[in-house]
Design an enzyme around this catalytic site. Structure first.
Site, PDB file in Angstrom:
ATOM      1  CG  HIS A  16      83.701  66.934  -3.973  1.00 30.56           C
ATOM      2  ND1 HIS A  16      82.804  66.809  -5.003  1.00 30.56           N
ATOM      3  CD2 HIS A  16      82.989  67.416  -2.915  1.00 30.56           C
ATOM      4  CE1 HIS A  16      81.596  67.182  -4.579  1.00 30.56           C
ATOM      5  NE2 HIS A  16      81.688  67.571  -3.321  1.00 30.56           N
ATOM      6  CG  HIS A  30      85.181  60.177  -2.429  1.00 30.77           C
ATOM      7  ND1 HIS A  30      84.766  59.420  -3.497  1.00 30.77           N
ATOM      8  CD2 HIS A  30      84.715  61.422  -2.646  1.00 30.77           C
ATOM      9  CE1 HIS A  30      84.082  60.185  -4.330  1.00 30.77           C
ATOM     10  NE2 HIS A  30      84.032  61.397  -3.824  1.00 30.77           N
TER      11      HIS A  30
END
Length: 256
Positions: free
Chosen positions: A157, A218
């Site tokens: 991302h 993350h």
């Protein structure tokens, strides 16, 4: 600063500081600020599902609208359209290699495996675990009911959002130096005006989602590596490759 001004144009100095700084601030906030859960902490939020997940679709749609309406003035300037399309192809190739496919697994998946990662079963299923152990692609792992564990998962991302933002920033760099043509578009050609507005809104959304990704998703160091590879694509292409390829060139920063 003198070193930056020697190698970078003013708009590039701003962008090269803005996006890494955004990631670093998000990293600090996530690490020491204990951010509370919010709408953006859910992967199912509408912006993530309908925009970021298919981010390159929106980049492609809005960029080619802009390339047709503004840069090439509805194909009156075919050279501008061809060179802009060539830059898009090379920028897309970098994103594809990083996140989708590199003669098999993507670059990000290869990093994950090389750093000790693997696909494993959520259940105590010996047979399934044996099958999953052979999987080297994150998407395939998830489709088979496994989970990615143990390696360094570079934030795809983050790569997408920074890489796409820097691409759009470069292609609209003329706006940084002279906003008058954009203001005139509002009365002269509203289709051109809204094509530029669309890209500006997308870039703004990408910036917000970059910060939210850095805060909520993350591992924190995976965000930093994602930022590095996101900036790397811009540096390689806009500072290295494009200026040396006359057939691709760079978008003009002063005139349309």
């Amino acid at each position: 600063m003198d070193t930056l001004t020697k190698y970078l144009k003013p708009h590039q100095i701003v962008s090269s500081i803005l996006y890494p700084t955004t990631v670093f601030v998000a990293f600090l906030y996530a690490t020491i600020g204990h951010p509370p859960d919010s709408y953006f902490s859910s992967k199912r939020n509408i912006f993530n599902v309908f925009f970021v997940k298919i981010g390159w679709f929106w980049v492609t749609l809005l960029y080619f609208g802009y390339l047709y309406l503004v840069r090439s003035k509805r194909l009156q300037n075919t050279q501008a359209f061809v060179t802009g399309a060539a830059r898009y192809v090379l920028v897309t190739l970098y994103w594809y290699i990083m996140t989708q496919w590199l003669l098999g697994p993507s670059f990000i998946d290869r990093v994950y495996i090389l750093t000790g990662g693997k696909c494993s079963s959520l259940l105590q299923d010996t047979k399934l675990n044996a099958e999953l152990a052979m999987v080297v692609e994150q998407q395939v792992c998830r489709k088979m009911g496994g989970q990615w564990t143990g390696g360094h998962d570079v934030s795809g991302h983050c790569v997408l959002l920074i890489h796409a933002s820097l691409f759009l920033w470069e292609e609209l760099s003329w706006l940084f130096y002279n906003a008058k043509p954009f203001i005139q578009m509002k009365t002269r050609d509203r289709a051109q005006y809204f094509s530029v507005v669309g890209i500006l809104l997308l870039a703004a959304l990408w910036w917000v989602m970059l910060f939210m990704t850095g805060v909520y998703f993350h591992g924190h160091f995976e965000i930093l590596s994602g930022a590095f590879f996101g900036v790397l694509g811009w540096a390689l292409l806009y500072l290295g490759v494009f200026p040396r390829l006359p057939a691709v060139g760079l978008p003009a920063t002063t005139t349309l």
